[in-house]
Write an enzyme that holds these catalytic residues in place. Structure first.
Site, short mmCIF file in Angstrom:
data_model
loop_
_atom_site.label_atom_id
_atom_site.label_comp_id
_atom_site.label_asym_id
_atom_site.label_seq_id
_atom_site.Cartn_x
_atom_site.Cartn_y
_atom_site.Cartn_z
N ASP A 265 0.52 -14.07 0.32
CA ASP A 265 0.38 -13.74 1.91
C ASP A 265 0.50 -15.22 2.38
O ASP A 265 0.35 -16.20 1.74
CB ASP A 265 -1.11 -13.40 1.92
N ARG B 165 0.82 -1.12 -0.02
CA ARG B 165 -0.22 0.03 -0.11
C ARG B 165 0.65 1.31 -0.04
O ARG B 165 0.22 2.24 -0.09
CB ARG B 165 -0.99 -0.04 1.23
N TYR C 122 -3.21 -17.38 13.89
CA TYR C 122 -4.21 -16.98 12.91
C TYR C 122 -5.19 -17.96 12.94
O TYR C 122 -6.62 -17.85 13.08
CB TYR C 122 -3.95 -16.54 11.65
N ARG D 264 -5.29 -2.81 -6.64
CA ARG D 264 -5.77 -3.61 -5.49
C ARG D 264 -7.33 -2.84 -5.56
O ARG D 264 -8.33 -3.32 -4.66
CB ARG D 264 -5.21 -3.41 -4.46
O1 CP3 Z 1 6.65 -8.45 1.59
C1 CP3 Z 1 5.95 -8.26 0.42
O2 CP3 Z 1 6.26 -7.26 -0.48
C2 CP3 Z 1 5.39 -9.37 -0.25
C3 CP3 Z 1 4.01 -9.63 0.20
C4 CP3 Z 1 3.44 -10.13 1.63
C5 CP3 Z 1 2.13 -9.63 2.03
N1 CP3 Z 1 1.90 -10.51 3.12
C6 CP3 Z 1 1.29 -9.07 1.37
C7 CP3 Z 1 -0.09 -8.35 2.13
C8 CP3 Z 1 3.98 -10.76 2.59
C9 CP3 Z 1 5.57 -11.19 2.70
C10 CP3 Z 1 2.97 -11.03 3.35
C11 CP3 Z 1 3.43 -11.97 4.85
C12 CP3 Z 1 2.45 -12.03 5.77
N2 CP3 Z 1 1.07 -11.82 5.77
C13 CP3 Z 1 2.76 -12.05 7.32
C14 CP3 Z 1 4.22 -12.13 7.65
C15 CP3 Z 1 4.94 -10.86 7.58
C16 CP3 Z 1 4.58 -9.74 8.68
O3 CP3 Z 1 3.90 -8.63 8.09
O4 CP3 Z 1 4.80 -10.01 9.87
C17 CP3 Z 1 1.65 -11.84 7.94
C18 CP3 Z 1 1.79 -11.93 9.41
C19 CP3 Z 1 0.71 -11.86 7.35
C20 CP3 Z 1 -0.70 -11.67 7.48
C21 CP3 Z 1 -1.37 -10.46 7.17
N3 CP3 Z 1 -1.91 -10.35 5.76
C22 CP3 Z 1 -1.49 -9.18 7.75
C23 CP3 Z 1 -1.33 -8.92 9.10
C24 CP3 Z 1 -2.04 -8.20 6.81
C25 CP3 Z 1 -2.39 -6.65 6.91
C26 CP3 Z 1 -3.69 -6.30 7.28
C27 CP3 Z 1 -3.87 -4.89 6.74
O5 CP3 Z 1 -4.75 -4.73 5.87
O6 CP3 Z 1 -3.09 -4.01 7.59
C28 CP3 Z 1 -2.36 -8.95 5.55
C29 CP3 Z 1 -2.69 -8.47 4.46
C30 CP3 Z 1 -1.76 -8.24 3.37
N4 CP3 Z 1 -0.77 -9.16 3.13
C31 CP3 Z 1 -1.55 -6.93 2.64
C32 CP3 Z 1 -0.42 -7.24 1.83
C33 CP3 Z 1 0.25 -6.19 0.83
C34 CP3 Z 1 -2.39 -5.80 2.67
C35 CP3 Z 1 -3.64 -6.12 1.88
C36 CP3 Z 1 -4.10 -4.73 1.13
O7 CP3 Z 1 -3.47 -4.29 0.47
O8 CP3 Z 1 -5.27 -4.38 1.52
#
Ligand code: CP3
Length: 365
Positions: A92, A47, A167, A56
């Site tokens: 993810d 984002r 989770y 998105r």
């Molecule tokens: O790093 C990168 O650029 C690759 C993409 C990536 C995503 N998730 C995309 C994503 C990676 C490596 C992850 C891993 C992930 N997902 C983790 C481990 C890394 C960390 O941050 O600790 C965890 C715990 C998750 C679970 C998860 N998915 C969370 C906590 C969230 C955020 C919720 C929010 O909206 O704030 C997601 C959603 C997510 N995964 C987004 C992205 C770009 C945001 C979704 C959006 O754009 O609306």
């Protein structure tokens, strides 16, 4: 393994000059000297980028992870914009779990939400083992990306059993991980069955990515810092070891990352990683003392520092590069993911600064 099926991707770091395995990123993971300290950012695709928000705007998160054309485009965006030394697959941690049959969604602003949280052995049994066909969109996206990226390495990733279990047991994000820990302490047998199954799913998911051509993998155990070292060793380490050691023969560097893991760094290194990710709480020279001399480190700029005026960012980047010299290999990164409100131009400037300051032309041989 030295070549993949196309013969283009060397996996043991002894590759043709110029290929991804000879890149500054892979060299640092292997504790080999390179032209500069490599840099990439966790959540670099996301984002903070207007071009990501545009894509998105009309596509839900999980759907975007299942469309190889979108995965490829979103993964490439930060590489084009910032000139980072590695791409990370856009996906993810819950993607393989959904593929294994768990009913879940990623809710904007919240994160993963699971329809029926795991409570019983029967619930664990319902988490199927996955095959390549279950995640064919990932296989396809990685193959496209490896071609598009050329010499720039692609990092594959997965969530570690503890963070995934959190989770699945909580049903969503949790600050205390109370239900997760209640299961862990109250029913160790079920806990180990759950984490054992998740380790199998994770291992299969990473193998699909490696077979498709990723140059390195990162195991995200984001929430492992919630545990004491003793509990980590007892309840988590065997399962993360099953994943990382299970990839020993795959020939790609393995990165093991968590947040708030100052007390766990040594144990996390023991799980079979080549590189240990460090958050901003532990200076890299202290961290490498805990991890030991046979592993590289990755980190560890506080993501909130990127919101400060540039002179503050610059001083912190220089400090981290200096402290990183204590380690046998350093991959510059943040201590956790890029915050959505980050100005992407600051990220681009950090990449240029890391390259400039760490350039080994004259001063460091
Ligand atoms: O790093 C990168 O650029 C690759 C993409 C990536 C995503 N998730 C995309 C994503 C990676 C490596 C992850 C891993 C992930 N997902 C983790 C481990 C890394 C960390 O941050 O600790 C965890 C715990 C998750 C679970 C998860 N998915 C969370 C906590 C969230 C955020 C919720 C929010 O909206 O704030 C997601 C959603 C997510 N995964 C987004 C992205 C770009 C945001 C979704 C959006 O754009 O609306």
């Amino acid at each position: 393994m030295t070549t993949d099926t196309t013969g283009t991707v060397a996996r043991d770091g002894e590759s043709r000059p110029g290929g991804p395995a000879d890149s500054p990123f892979i060299r640092a993971c292997r504790r080999r000297p390179g032209p500069h300290t490599p840099v990439w950012f966790m959540r670099q695709a996301g984002r903070s980028l207007p071009e990501y928000r545009e894509i998105r705007a009309t596509v839900p998160m999980l759907e975007s992870c299942r469309r190889p054309d979108l995965v490829t485009e979103i993964t490439l965006q930060p590489v084009r914009r910032h000139g980072v030394d590695a791409a990370i697959l856009f996906s993810d941690i819950v993607v393989p779990v959904a593929a294994a049959g768990v009913d879940l969604d990623i809710v904007p602003g919240t994160g993963p939400v699971v329809a029926e949280p795991i409570r019983t052995a029967a619930d664990v049994e319902r988490i199927r083992l996955i095959t390549r066909e279950d995640v064919s969109y990932v296989d396809e996206a990685v193959r496209q990306l490896v071609v598009e990226l050329g010499d720039t390495p692609l990092i594959g990733f997965a969530g570690a059993p503890f963070t995934l279990a959190s989770y699945l047991v909580e049903g969503g994000p949790s600050r205390t991980h109370a239900k997760t820990k209640a299961l862990m302490y109250g029913n160790p047998e079920l806990w180990h069955a759950l984490c054992g199954r998740l380790a199998e799913v994770t291992l299969a998911f990473l193998r699909v990515q490696i077979d498709a051509g990723v140059s390195a993998v990162q195991l995200f155990d984001s929430w492992a810092g919630a545990l004491s070292e003793a509990d980590y060793r007892r309840f988590v380490l065997p399962h993360s070891t099953a994943v990382l050691s299970g990839l020993e023969d795959a020939g790609v560097p393995r990165i093991h990352f968590g947040v708030g893991t100052a007390e766990l760094l040594g144990a996390m290194g023991e799980a079979g990683a080549d590189v240990v990710g460090v958050d901003w709480r532990t200076p890299l020279d202290v961290a490498t003392g805990r991890i030991g001399p046979d592993k590289a480190v990755q980190g560890n700029l506080d993501p909130t520092v990127l919101l400060a005026p540039w002179p503050v960012v610059e001083a912190e980047v220089r400090r981290i590069l200096e402290q990183g010299k204590a380690a046998p290999g350093h991959v510059f990164n943040l201590g956790h993911g890029v915050l959505p409100e980050t100005d992407p131009e600051v990220l681009t400037r950090v990449v240029a600064l890391v390259h400039e300051v760490s350039s080994r032309r004259a001063d460091q041989g």
